[in-house]
Scaffold this motif. Structure first.
Motif, PDB file in Angstrom:
ATOM      1  N   ALA A  63      72.352 -21.039  54.402  1.00 39.23           N
ATOM      2  CA  ALA A  63      73.234 -20.863  53.306  1.00 39.23           C
ATOM      3  C   ALA A  63      72.810 -21.758  51.925  1.00 39.23           C
ATOM      4  O   ALA A  63      71.959 -21.142  51.565  1.00 39.23           O
ATOM      5  CB  ALA A  63      74.412 -20.425  53.416  1.00 39.23           C
ATOM      6  N   GLY A  64      72.397 -23.059  52.642  1.00 44.56           N
ATOM      7  CA  GLY A  64      71.746 -23.596  51.551  1.00 44.56           C
ATOM      8  C   GLY A  64      70.634 -23.534  50.952  1.00 44.56           C
ATOM      9  O   GLY A  64      70.465 -24.357  50.523  1.00 44.56           O
ATOM     10  N   SER A  65      70.300 -23.070  51.910  1.00 41.57           N
ATOM     11  CA  SER A  65      68.005 -22.118  51.061  1.00 41.57           C
ATOM     12  C   SER A  65      68.358 -21.669  50.160  1.00 41.57           C
ATOM     13  O   SER A  65      68.153 -21.526  49.208  1.00 41.57           O
ATOM     14  CB  SER A  65      67.913 -21.602  52.714  1.00 41.57           C
ATOM     15  N   GLY A  66      69.836 -20.536  49.937  1.00 41.59           N
ATOM     16  CA  GLY A  66      69.765 -19.954  49.355  1.00 41.59           C
ATOM     17  C   GLY A  66      70.706 -20.405  48.390  1.00 41.59           C
ATOM     18  O   GLY A  66      70.089 -19.832  46.507  1.00 41.59           O
ATOM     19  N   ALA A  67      71.515 -21.221  48.498  1.00 43.70           N
ATOM     20  CA  ALA A  67      72.468 -22.199  47.423  1.00 43.70           C
ATOM     21  C   ALA A  67      70.385 -23.104  46.431  1.00 43.70           C
ATOM     22  O   ALA A  67      70.696 -23.250  45.439  1.00 43.70           O
ATOM     23  CB  ALA A  67      73.376 -23.233  47.891  1.00 43.70           C
ATOM     24  N   GLY A  68      69.790 -23.320  47.385  1.00 43.13           N
ATOM     25  CA  GLY A  68      68.536 -24.157  46.542  1.00 43.13           C
ATOM     26  C   GLY A  68      67.579 -23.360  45.888  1.00 43.13           C
ATOM     27  O   GLY A  68      67.416 -23.729  44.677  1.00 43.13           O
ATOM     28  N   ILE A  69      67.466 -22.616  46.260  1.00 52.32           N
ATOM     29  CA  ILE A  69      66.625 -21.065  45.419  1.00 52.32           C
ATOM     30  C   ILE A  69      67.559 -21.175  44.233  1.00 52.32           C
ATOM     31  O   ILE A  69      66.439 -20.391  43.238  1.00 52.32           O
ATOM     32  CB  ILE A  69      66.583 -19.774  46.636  1.00 52.32           C
ATOM     33  N   GLY A  70      68.453 -20.622  44.685  1.00 46.03           N
ATOM     34  CA  GLY A  70      69.052 -20.405  43.095  1.00 46.03           C
ATOM     35  C   GLY A  70      69.784 -21.406  42.304  1.00 46.03           C
ATOM     36  O   GLY A  70      68.825 -20.969  40.549  1.00 46.03           O
ATOM     37  N   THR A  71      69.885 -22.961  42.215  1.00 43.38           N
ATOM     38  CA  THR A  71      69.658 -23.437  41.173  1.00 43.38           C
ATOM     39  C   THR A  71      68.007 -24.046  41.232  1.00 43.38           C
ATOM     40  O   THR A  71      67.748 -24.376  40.322  1.00 43.38           O
ATOM     41  CB  THR A  71      69.936 -25.027  42.658  1.00 43.38           C
ATOM     42  N   PHE A  80      65.798 -21.723  39.756  1.00 40.88           N
ATOM     43  CA  PHE A  80      65.601 -20.722  39.185  1.00 40.88           C
ATOM     44  C   PHE A  80      66.435 -20.584  37.964  1.00 40.88           C
ATOM     45  O   PHE A  80      65.897 -19.957  37.682  1.00 40.88           O
ATOM     46  CB  PHE A  80      65.274 -19.196  40.835  1.00 40.88           C
ATOM     47  N   GLY A  81      67.970 -21.198  38.217  1.00 41.89           N
ATOM     48  CA  GLY A  81      68.465 -21.127  36.983  1.00 41.89           C
ATOM     49  C   GLY A  81      67.846 -22.361  36.484  1.00 41.89           C
ATOM     50  O   GLY A  81      67.977 -22.139  35.087  1.00 41.89           O
ATOM     51  N   SER A  82      67.349 -23.381  37.125  1.00 46.15           N
ATOM     52  CA  SER A  82      66.516 -24.566  36.391  1.00 46.15           C
ATOM     53  C   SER A  82      65.450 -23.967  35.286  1.00 46.15           C
ATOM     54  O   SER A  82      64.954 -24.397  34.087  1.00 46.15           O
ATOM     55  CB  SER A  82      66.352 -25.263  36.942  1.00 46.15           C
ATOM     56  N   LEU A  83      64.747 -22.959  36.212  1.00 40.63           N
ATOM     57  CA  LEU A  83      63.720 -22.942  35.516  1.00 40.63           C
ATOM     58  C   LEU A  83      63.754 -21.707  34.330  1.00 40.63           C
ATOM     59  O   LEU A  83      64.001 -22.195  32.744  1.00 40.63           O
ATOM     60  CB  LEU A  83      63.244 -21.386  36.323  1.00 40.63           C
ATOM     61  N   ILE A  84      65.508 -21.059  34.587  1.00 40.69           N
ATOM     62  CA  ILE A  84      65.806 -20.560  32.838  1.00 40.69           C
ATOM     63  C   ILE A  84      66.371 -21.419  32.238  1.00 40.69           C
ATOM     64  O   ILE A  84      66.087 -21.371  31.211  1.00 40.69           O
ATOM     65  CB  ILE A  84      66.413 -19.546  33.416  1.00 40.69           C
ATOM     66  N   ILE A  85      66.920 -22.432  32.380  1.00 41.71           N
ATOM     67  CA  ILE A  85      67.468 -23.573  31.660  1.00 41.71           C
ATOM     68  C   ILE A  85      66.202 -24.016  30.759  1.00 41.71           C
ATOM     69  O   ILE A  85      65.654 -24.385  29.338  1.00 41.71           O
ATOM     70  CB  ILE A  85      68.050 -24.229  31.922  1.00 41.71           C
ATOM     71  N   ILE A 127      58.001 -22.579  41.550  1.00 42.36           N
ATOM     72  CA  ILE A 127      57.691 -21.892  42.561  1.00 42.36           C
ATOM     73  C   ILE A 127      57.265 -22.784  44.182  1.00 42.36           C
ATOM     74  O   ILE A 127      57.754 -22.419  45.279  1.00 42.36           O
ATOM     75  CB  ILE A 127      56.041 -20.400  42.584  1.00 42.36           C
ATOM     76  N   LEU A 128      57.012 -24.115  43.932  1.00 42.78           N
ATOM     77  CA  LEU A 128      57.077 -24.558  44.251  1.00 42.78           C
ATOM     78  C   LEU A 128      58.094 -25.087  45.283  1.00 42.78           C
ATOM     79  O   LEU A 128      59.260 -25.379  46.098  1.00 42.78           O
ATOM     80  CB  LEU A 128      56.112 -26.028  43.278  1.00 42.78           C
ATOM     81  N   GLY A 129      59.609 -25.141  44.276  1.00 41.94           N
ATOM     82  CA  GLY A 129      60.444 -25.815  45.330  1.00 41.94           C
ATOM     83  C   GLY A 129      61.251 -24.323  45.578  1.00 41.94           C
ATOM     84  O   GLY A 129      61.909 -24.174  47.120  1.00 41.94           O
ATOM     85  N   PHE A 130      61.037 -23.016  45.284  1.00 44.57           N
ATOM     86  CA  PHE A 130      61.000 -21.543  46.595  1.00 44.57           C
ATOM     87  C   PHE A 130      60.887 -21.959  47.205  1.00 44.57           C
ATOM     88  O   PHE A 130      61.441 -21.644  47.991  1.00 44.57           O
ATOM     89  CB  PHE A 130      60.672 -20.336  45.138  1.00 44.57           C
ATOM     90  N   ALA A 131      59.261 -22.112  48.007  1.00 45.60           N
ATOM     91  CA  ALA A 131      58.652 -22.586  48.679  1.00 45.60           C
ATOM     92  C   ALA A 131      59.603 -23.578  49.553  1.00 45.60           C
ATOM     93  O   ALA A 131      59.953 -23.498  51.102  1.00 45.60           O
ATOM     94  CB  ALA A 131      57.506 -22.474  48.429  1.00 45.60           C
ATOM     95  N   LEU A 132      59.320 -24.348  49.310  1.00 40.41           N
ATOM     96  CA  LEU A 132      60.252 -25.649  49.897  1.00 40.41           C
ATOM     97  C   LEU A 132      61.804 -25.200  50.604  1.00 40.41           C
ATOM     98  O   LEU A 132      62.021 -25.589  51.412  1.00 40.41           O
ATOM     99  CB  LEU A 132      60.453 -26.748  49.202  1.00 40.41           C
TER     100      LEU A 132
END
Length: 158
Positions: free
Chosen positions: A102-110, A112-117, A134-139
């Motif tokens: 669940a923490g991983s899902g929250a991190g991925i959302g953060t 890509f949200g930061s990417l859009i901003i 993509i690097l943040g998503f992979a980690l």
């Protein structure tokens, strides 16, 4: 006012009497074997087994029971209750390990949200921002997969 007077016993005498009672040889002989066995074995055993235990405590066998050699492997005794407890502990541990997903899902959302901003603020950095995303998503996904791997290890490898 009339007060009832009690004879005063010095604390040292009271302690001596208590220690004398607790260390009585008969009490020590009878309770030492009961204390060496697990609590549930003495409480949950049948009355027939308890009378047998009392007979063995009061009249030990003439021939000594052979003890295992110090280096000999011991057999593991498991009961249905122990297996149920182990299974429940595995499920609880696996559930606790999956919380990281669940923490991983929250991190991925953060990420890509930061990417859009970031893209909305400066569209000219689109390529560089996307590579960082993509690097943040992979980690973040790797941490989630590690948690899932630990959960499966708890369930199936132990």
């Amino acid at each position: 006012s009339s007060r009832v007077s009690r004879p005063c016993v010095p604390p040292s005498r009271a302690m001596y009497a208590c220690a004398k009672f607790v260390t009585a040889p008969a009490l020590v002989r009878r309770s030492s074997r009961v204390l060496c066995q697990p609590f549930y074995a003495s409480v949950l055993s049948s009355p027939e087994a308890q009378t047998e235990q009392v007979r063995l405590i009061s009249h030990p066998p003439i021939f000594p029971v052979p003890q295992a050699r110090p280096g000999a492997p011991r057999t593991i005794r498991t009961s249905a209750a122990h297996r149920d407890i182990d299974t429940a502990a595995k499920f609880i541990g696996a559930g606790a390990a999956t919380v990281g997903v669940a923490g991983s899902g929250a991190g991925i959302g953060t990420v890509f949200g930061s990417l859009i901003i970031g893209y909305a603020r400066n569209p000219s950095l689109k390529q560089q921002l996307f590579s960082y995303a993509i690097l943040g998503f992979a980690l973040s996904e790797a941490m989630g997969l590690f948690c899932l791997m630990v959960a499966f290890l708890i369930l199936f490898a132990m």
